[in-house]
Design a protein around this motif. Structure first.
Motif, PDB file in Angstrom:
ATOM      1  N   TYR A   6       9.045  11.363 -16.279  1.00 26.97           N
ATOM      2  CA  TYR A   6       8.064  11.811 -15.301  1.00 26.97           C
ATOM      3  C   TYR A   6       8.342  13.257 -14.921  1.00 26.97           C
ATOM      4  N   THR A   7       7.302  13.891 -14.388  1.00 28.55           N
ATOM      5  CA  THR A   7       7.412  15.238 -13.850  1.00 28.55           C
ATOM      6  C   THR A   7       7.334  15.117 -12.342  1.00 28.55           C
ATOM      7  N   ASP A   8       8.375  15.558 -11.665  1.00 28.90           N
ATOM      8  CA  ASP A   8       8.453  15.403 -10.212  1.00 28.90           C
ATOM      9  C   ASP A   8       7.682  16.523  -9.524  1.00 28.90           C
ATOM     10  N   GLN A   9       6.705  16.146  -8.707  1.00 26.47           N
ATOM     11  CA  GLN A   9       5.916  17.107  -7.936  1.00 26.47           C
ATOM     12  C   GLN A   9       6.041  16.831  -6.443  1.00 26.47           C
ATOM     13  N   SER A  10       7.142  16.208  -6.054  1.00 27.60           N
ATOM     14  CA  SER A  10       7.354  15.837  -4.657  1.00 27.60           C
ATOM     15  C   SER A  10       7.494  17.076  -3.790  1.00 27.60           C
ATOM     16  N   PRO A  11       6.959  17.019  -2.566  1.00 25.47           N
ATOM     17  CA  PRO A  11       7.154  18.150  -1.651  1.00 25.47           C
ATOM     18  C   PRO A  11       8.612  18.213  -1.231  1.00 25.47           C
ATOM     19  N   ALA A  51       8.983  10.328   0.572  1.00 27.66           N
ATOM     20  CA  ALA A  51       7.760  10.360  -0.239  1.00 27.66           C
ATOM     21  C   ALA A  51       8.039  11.017  -1.584  1.00 27.66           C
ATOM     22  N   ARG A  52       7.547  10.412  -2.657  1.00 29.36           N
ATOM     23  CA  ARG A  52       7.716  10.942  -4.009  1.00 29.36           C
ATOM     24  C   ARG A  52       6.351  11.046  -4.673  1.00 29.36           C
ATOM     25  N   GLY A  76       0.793  -1.227   0.000  1.00 28.53           N
ATOM     26  CA  GLY A  76       0.000   0.000   0.000  1.00 28.53           C
ATOM     27  C   GLY A  76       0.820   1.268   0.000  1.00 28.53           C
ATOM     28  N   GLN A  77       2.090   1.187  -0.403  1.00 28.19           N
ATOM     29  CA  GLN A  77       2.945   2.368  -0.425  1.00 28.19           C
ATOM     30  C   GLN A  77       2.958   3.064  -1.776  1.00 28.19           C
ATOM     31  N   VAL A  78       2.236   2.532  -2.751  1.00 29.57           N
ATOM     32  CA  VAL A  78       2.156   3.138  -4.082  1.00 29.57           C
ATOM     33  C   VAL A  78       0.688   3.393  -4.400  1.00 29.57           C
ATOM     34  N   HIS A  79       0.386   4.637  -4.769  1.00 30.31           N
ATOM     35  CA  HIS A  79      -0.965   5.022  -5.146  1.00 30.31           C
ATOM     36  C   HIS A  79      -0.937   5.629  -6.541  1.00 30.31           C
ATOM     37  N   VAL A  80      -1.895   5.242  -7.371  1.00 31.92           N
ATOM     38  CA  VAL A  80      -2.031   5.803  -8.711  1.00 31.92           C
ATOM     39  C   VAL A  80      -3.346   6.559  -8.752  1.00 31.92           C
ATOM     40  N   ASN A  81      -3.279   7.849  -9.032  1.00 31.95           N
ATOM     41  CA  ASN A  81      -4.447   8.733  -9.069  1.00 31.95           C
ATOM     42  C   ASN A  81      -5.248   8.666  -7.767  1.00 31.95           C
ATOM     43  N   GLY A  82      -4.538   8.598  -6.646  1.00 24.14           N
ATOM     44  CA  GLY A  82      -5.179   8.622  -5.343  1.00 24.14           C
ATOM     45  C   GLY A  82      -5.704   7.291  -4.854  1.00 24.14           C
ATOM     46  N   LYS A  83      -5.601   6.243  -5.676  1.00 28.23           N
ATOM     47  CA  LYS A  83      -6.085   4.926  -5.271  1.00 28.23           C
ATOM     48  C   LYS A  83      -4.919   3.983  -5.090  1.00 28.23           C
ATOM     49  N   ARG A 100      -0.756   4.781 -17.095  1.00 23.82           N
ATOM     50  CA  ARG A 100      -0.807   5.435 -18.413  1.00 23.82           C
ATOM     51  C   ARG A 100      -0.178   6.825 -18.302  1.00 23.82           C
ATOM     52  N   ALA A 101       0.144   7.399 -19.427  1.00 21.46           N
ATOM     53  CA  ALA A 101       0.690   8.756 -19.436  1.00 21.46           C
ATOM     54  C   ALA A 101      -0.351   9.706 -18.853  1.00 21.46           C
ATOM     55  N   GLY A 102       0.085  10.592 -17.982  1.00 17.82           N
ATOM     56  CA  GLY A 102      -0.809  11.542 -17.334  1.00 17.82           C
ATOM     57  C   GLY A 102      -1.243  11.117 -15.946  1.00 17.82           C
ATOM     58  N   ASP A 103      -0.987   9.866 -15.568  1.00 20.56           N
ATOM     59  CA  ASP A 103      -1.352   9.387 -14.235  1.00 20.56           C
ATOM     60  C   ASP A 103      -0.439  10.013 -13.185  1.00 20.56           C
ATOM     61  N   ARG A 104      -1.003  10.207 -11.994  1.00 22.99           N
ATOM     62  CA  ARG A 104      -0.233  10.731 -10.862  1.00 22.99           C
ATOM     63  C   ARG A 104       0.108   9.557  -9.953  1.00 22.99           C
ATOM     64  N   VAL A 105       1.405   9.337  -9.728  1.00 20.07           N
ATOM     65  CA  VAL A 105       1.869   8.216  -8.907  1.00 20.07           C
ATOM     66  C   VAL A 105       2.483   8.772  -7.630  1.00 20.07           C
ATOM     67  N   GLU A 106       1.969   8.309  -6.489  1.00 20.67           N
ATOM     68  CA  GLU A 106       2.496   8.693  -5.179  1.00 20.67           C
ATOM     69  C   GLU A 106       3.124   7.450  -4.572  1.00 20.67           C
ATOM     70  N   ALA A 107       4.402   7.533  -4.217  1.00 22.89           N
ATOM     71  CA  ALA A 107       5.103   6.370  -3.683  1.00 22.89           C
ATOM     72  C   ALA A 107       5.917   6.759  -2.460  1.00 22.89           C
ATOM     73  N   THR A 108       5.897   5.884  -1.466  1.00 22.59           N
ATOM     74  CA  THR A 108       6.754   6.044  -0.299  1.00 22.59           C
ATOM     75  C   THR A 108       7.987   5.196  -0.570  1.00 22.59           C
TER      76      THR A 108
END
Length: 117
Positions: free
Chosen positions: A77-82, A55-56, A26-33, A42-50
């Motif tokens: 990818y485009t990095d939007q990490s805090p 956190a990235r 559960g450390q990887v989320h794609v589009n909030g799920k 897919r291209a354009g998806d937002r990936v959140e990974a610990t």
């Protein structure tokens, strides 16, 4: 493309097995799920990974099927990490002078009080 393969190929995780384990944990989320290892990216998806480095948050711009060099992977990818939190400044513990011998009972108690024991 599989989620675990993509996060491994863009070097968010050091190995594919670590990427798959992170997806299962559960450390990887794609589009909030929460994403399973076999979920598609897919291209354009937002990936959140610990990741081991923190956190990235990245947005997929291009898909990769093989692991590539770091400079090529960064273009996918485009990095939007805090920004990482500031490091805490550690207070240096006082040191005894070399050659001063063992601490006395009184000095040892003072040292323990400083350390918070």
């Amino acid at each position: 493309m599989r989620t675990d393969v993509w996060v491994w190929s863009v070097r968010l995780f050091p190995s594919r097995s670590a990427a798959a384990a992170a997806c299962k944990g559960g450390q990887v989320h794609v589009n909030g799920k929460r994403a399973k290892p076999s979920a598609s990216v897919r291209a354009g998806d937002r990936v959140e990974a610990t990741t081991p480095g923190g956190a990235r948050v990245v947005v997929v711009t291009r898909l990769l099927s093989k692991r590539v060099g770091a400079s090529v992977a960064a273009e996918c990818y485009t990095d939007q990490s805090p920004p990482p939190p500031p490091r805490e400044v550690r207070v240096a513990m006082p040191r005894r002078e070399p050659g001063s011998g063992r601490p006395t009972k009184r000095e040892r108690r003072q040292i323990e009080r400083l350390r918070g024991r």
